[in-house]
Design a protein around this motif. Structure first.
Motif, PDB file in Angstrom:
ATOM      1  N   UNK A   8       0.832  -1.204   0.000  1.00 27.22           N
ATOM      2  CA  UNK A   8       0.000   0.000   0.000  1.00 27.22           C
ATOM      3  C   UNK A   8       0.866   1.253   0.000  1.00 27.22           C
ATOM      4  N   UNK A   9       1.968   1.236   0.729  1.00 23.55           N
ATOM      5  CA  UNK A   9       2.890   2.385   0.743  1.00 23.55           C
ATOM      6  C   UNK A   9       3.507   2.588  -0.635  1.00 23.55           C
ATOM      7  N   UNK A  10       3.930   1.503  -1.263  1.00 24.45           N
ATOM      8  CA  UNK A  10       4.545   1.606  -2.589  1.00 24.45           C
ATOM      9  C   UNK A  10       3.558   2.143  -3.628  1.00 24.45           C
ATOM     10  N   UNK A  11       2.258   1.874  -3.410  1.00 25.62           N
ATOM     11  CA  UNK A  11       1.224   2.343  -4.334  1.00 25.62           C
ATOM     12  C   UNK A  11       0.661   3.707  -3.926  1.00 25.62           C
ATOM     13  N   UNK A  53     -17.490   3.499  -3.511  1.00 26.16           N
ATOM     14  CA  UNK A  53     -17.035   4.470  -2.515  1.00 26.16           C
ATOM     15  C   UNK A  53     -15.555   4.808  -2.655  1.00 26.16           C
ATOM     16  N   UNK A  54     -14.966   4.492  -3.820  1.00 20.82           N
ATOM     17  CA  UNK A  54     -13.578   4.859  -4.121  1.00 20.82           C
ATOM     18  C   UNK A  54     -13.548   5.737  -5.368  1.00 20.82           C
ATOM     19  N   UNK A  55     -12.605   6.656  -5.405  1.00 18.11           N
ATOM     20  CA  UNK A  55     -12.425   7.467  -6.607  1.00 18.11           C
ATOM     21  C   UNK A  55     -11.668   6.655  -7.654  1.00 18.11           C
ATOM     22  N   UNK A  56     -11.580   7.194  -8.886  1.00 18.62           N
ATOM     23  CA  UNK A  56     -10.839   6.491  -9.940  1.00 18.62           C
ATOM     24  C   UNK A  56      -9.382   6.302  -9.580  1.00 18.62           C
ATOM     25  N   UNK A  57      -8.771   7.336  -8.992  1.00 22.55           N
ATOM     26  CA  UNK A  57      -7.368   7.219  -8.593  1.00 22.55           C
ATOM     27  C   UNK A  57      -7.165   6.224  -7.474  1.00 22.55           C
ATOM     28  N   UNK A  58      -8.090   6.188  -6.516  1.00 20.61           N
ATOM     29  CA  UNK A  58      -7.984   5.228  -5.411  1.00 20.61           C
ATOM     30  C   UNK A  58      -8.122   3.794  -5.895  1.00 20.61           C
ATOM     31  N   UNK A  59      -8.983   3.595  -6.892  1.00 21.54           N
ATOM     32  CA  UNK A  59      -9.110   2.253  -7.473  1.00 21.54           C
ATOM     33  C   UNK A  59      -7.793   1.825  -8.115  1.00 21.54           C
ATOM     34  N   UNK A  60      -7.151   2.755  -8.835  1.00 23.12           N
ATOM     35  CA  UNK A  60      -5.874   2.416  -9.478  1.00 23.12           C
ATOM     36  C   UNK A  60      -4.795   2.121  -8.440  1.00 23.12           C
ATOM     37  N   UNK A  61      -4.775   2.892  -7.359  1.00 19.06           N
ATOM     38  CA  UNK A  61      -3.780   2.644  -6.306  1.00 19.06           C
ATOM     39  C   UNK A  61      -4.011   1.281  -5.650  1.00 19.06           C
ATOM     40  N   UNK A  62      -5.268   0.940  -5.429  1.00 24.51           N
ATOM     41  CA  UNK A  62      -5.571  -0.379  -4.851  1.00 24.51           C
ATOM     42  C   UNK A  62      -5.091  -1.485  -5.791  1.00 24.51           C
TER      43      UNK A  62
END
Length: 586
Positions: A455-458, A481-490
């Motif tokens: 998660x830190x690396x992302x 309940x996640x934004x587009x950027x948060x989905x990509x980070x996940x």
């Protein structure tokens, strides 16, 4: 085995029952034998009751009453037990079949889904499987019951009076012949109904899945009209089917009424001429209903069975699609001087498998990806960038050429290949569940510290810490309940926790702000240069392109240039023109 006939569908259904078939058949037969036995006993009970009344014989009356009570008690005790047991084994079979079908779907190759749409699969997994359950629970039982009922009644009739038996069998045979003529027509109509239902289901799924687009572009009327049109087709087809069935039911009622009347007239005539006794006529009346219902019901039951068989066939056809062979062996790469990790050699691919150049996504494509190298794949939309990733993942096969991997193993299987690759697609897949569960999909054995490190690396760690439930935060359907950027980070965290030697990314930072993107690219460079991961990233953004060790520029289905960004800008006018006319140039 191609399911080209109803018999083959039934045999496949039997095979699907596996070890449940023997107990299912046992309880089915005994359940129906009890019902038939009670009906036959009732016929003789009624005959004895009338004989007792006519002859004023109390002993006969007592025996008839006791026989009826004993038969009723036995039936009431064992019938529910047998019926429950039959239903249990059917439900277990349906459960196993649903699980097997879903597992089979998950193992299908990607090109298979180009032909199978979501609505079609949903319809098969739900409605058509329910049709198969109806066959097990209702239609087969009905036909077996009718056969037992009719056979038991016919035998009893011959025991009582062969003249009644011949007349009833003749009338019943005519009724069965009439019903059989309608079977194929009803099955064809049923298949049309199920197909139109699948099309309608697809429209509903698309409308719900693309709700944001529907609202944004004001497509409500378009989707409503499409559904209304498909609903009308479904209604016309289903009404036609119901009309045929209603006409058949009316004809059956007419035939049954005529049959009963004729048998009564024959019986009354025989009694009037003193050629038969009244108690025998009463018993014949009870048994005649069984025979008439049997003959008319067998045709009706077969028609209903054929109706449901078309649905069962559609469900079972799921298993006819060929799965990926996860044991497939891939060739090892030759030992080149610089020992590349991945090689595509003279690869060509087109979605229609044609050799025509204008139908190919790319042609005669060759490149290498070395250990510890961060490469960026660029080109205009439709130039085949995402398709190249699909080919590397063996989601799609090259028409010509070959792809080779060198990891120090003589041969690797398809399963092993995908174990070696972490992949982030254009549209991140987010599953309902917690954040931790979604990240852990990359590595089920990952420790908590490994998940947090990923998660830190992302650049996803701070967001997780800001949530009251942290990693245990539940993600709504499709990551609502996640934004587009948060989905990509996940999705990036999921890829990083896999700790695979290959990392493939398809526009994996397109929804990120520049600061987050810079952190992700820094992580990727570190993984390549310090941890010797081989990274291939499709991107239209400058940060990945300028930081890549190597840029692969696709144009017109060919690899037009290879080199670092600065070299290509200076030495390749086509690449410079591509960069300058896009929004990525900074």
């Amino acid at each position: 085995m191609q399911l080209s006939s109803n018999l083959q569908v039934l045999l496949e259904m039997k095979r699907r029952m596996k070890r449940n078939f023997v107990p299912y058949l046992f309880y089915l037969l005994f359940e129906n034998a009890l019902g038939v036995g009670l009906n036959v006993i009732l016929a003789f009970v009624y005959m004895n009751l009338f004989s007792a009344v006519i002859g004023q014989d109390g002993e006969v009356l007592l025996r008839a009453t006791l026989l009826f009570l004993i038969s009723l008690v036995v039936t009431c005790i064992f019938y529910p037990l047998f019926r429950y047991s039959e239903i249990y084994y059917v439900k277990k079979t349906i459960e196993d079949s649903r699980n097997d079908a879903y597992e089979h779907i998950l193992k299908l190759p990607i090109p298979c889904f180009d032909k199978l749409n979501k609505g079609e699969l949903v319809s098969r997994m739900l409605h058509d499987l329910q049709q198969m359950e109806e066959i097990y629970l209702t239609h087969i039982g009905t036909i077996v019951s009718i056969i037992f009922y009719g056979a038991g009644s016919v035998v009893s009739l011959f025991i009582l009076d062969w003249r009644y038996a011949i007349a009833i069998v003749a009338l019943g045979t005519a009724s069965t012949f009439f019903n059989s003529k309608w079977g194929n027509k009803i099955q064809v109509l049923s298949q049309k109904v199920q197909q139109s239902k699948a099309v309608m289901t697809q429209t509903v799924v698309e409308g719900i899945y693309g709700m944001e687009t529907v609202k944004l572009f004001q497509l409500r009327d378009l989707f409503r009209d499409n559904l209304a049109s498909e609903n009308m087709v479904y209604n016309v087809d289903s009404t036609h089917l119901v009309r045929r069935k209603a006409l058949l039911e009316g004809c059956n009622f007419l035939l049954a009424s005529l049959s009963t009347f004729i048998i009564y007239m024959i019986g009354v005539l025989l009694v009037f001429l003193k050629m038969a006794q009244l108690p025998t006529l009463i018993a014949v009346n009870q048994l005649e209903h069984g025979v008439s219902s049997g003959f008319s019901g067998i045709g009706r039951g077969i028609n209903q069975l054929q109706d449901s068989l078309s649905g069962a066939k559609r469900f079972l056809e799921i298993f006819q699609y060929k799965q990926e062979d996860m044991r497939l062996k891939l060739n090892e790469v030759s030992q080149f001087q610089e020992n590349p990790l991945l090689v595509i050699e003279r690869g060509s691919f087109g979605y229609d498998s044609s050799n025509e150049l204008d139908s190919l996504c790319f042609d005669e494509l060759s490149f290498t990806l070395r250990k510890g190298e961060f490469a960026c794949l660029v080109g205009e939309s439709g130039s085949g960038k995402s398709t190249i990733l699909d080919v590397i993942l063996c989601f799609r096969e090259l028409n010509h050429g070959k792809i080779q991997i060198n990891i120090g193993e003589k041969q690797i299987s398809l399963l092993r290949l995908r174990e070696l690759i972490a992949y982030v697609p254009q549209t991140p897949f987010i599953c309902s569940g917690t954040i931790e569960e979604n990240i852990r999909m990359g590595n089920e054995q990952a420790s908590l510290s490994e998940i947090l490190q990923a998660a830190k690396e992302a650049d996803f760690y701070e967001f997780i810490c800001s949530l009251p439930d942290g990693l245990k935060t539940v993600i709504e359907e499709n990551g609502a309940n996640l934004s587009g950027g948060q989905k990509q980070k996940l999705a990036l965290a999921r890829a990083f926790v896999k700790n695979a030697p290959f990392i493939l990314l398809d526009e994996a930072t397109s929804a990120l702000d520049s600061e987050s993107e810079a952190l992700i690219i820094s992580t990727l460079k570190k993984k390549a240069h310090e941890h010797q991961n081989s990274i291939l990233m499709v991107s239209h953004r400058m940060t990945p392109i300028t930081n890549a060790d190597k840029v692969l520029y696709l144009k017109g289905g060919n690899l037009a240039a290879v080199g670092c960004h600065e070299e290509l800008i200076l030495n390749n006018s086509s690449y410079k023109a591509f960069i300058s006319k896009t929004d990525i140039y900074e």
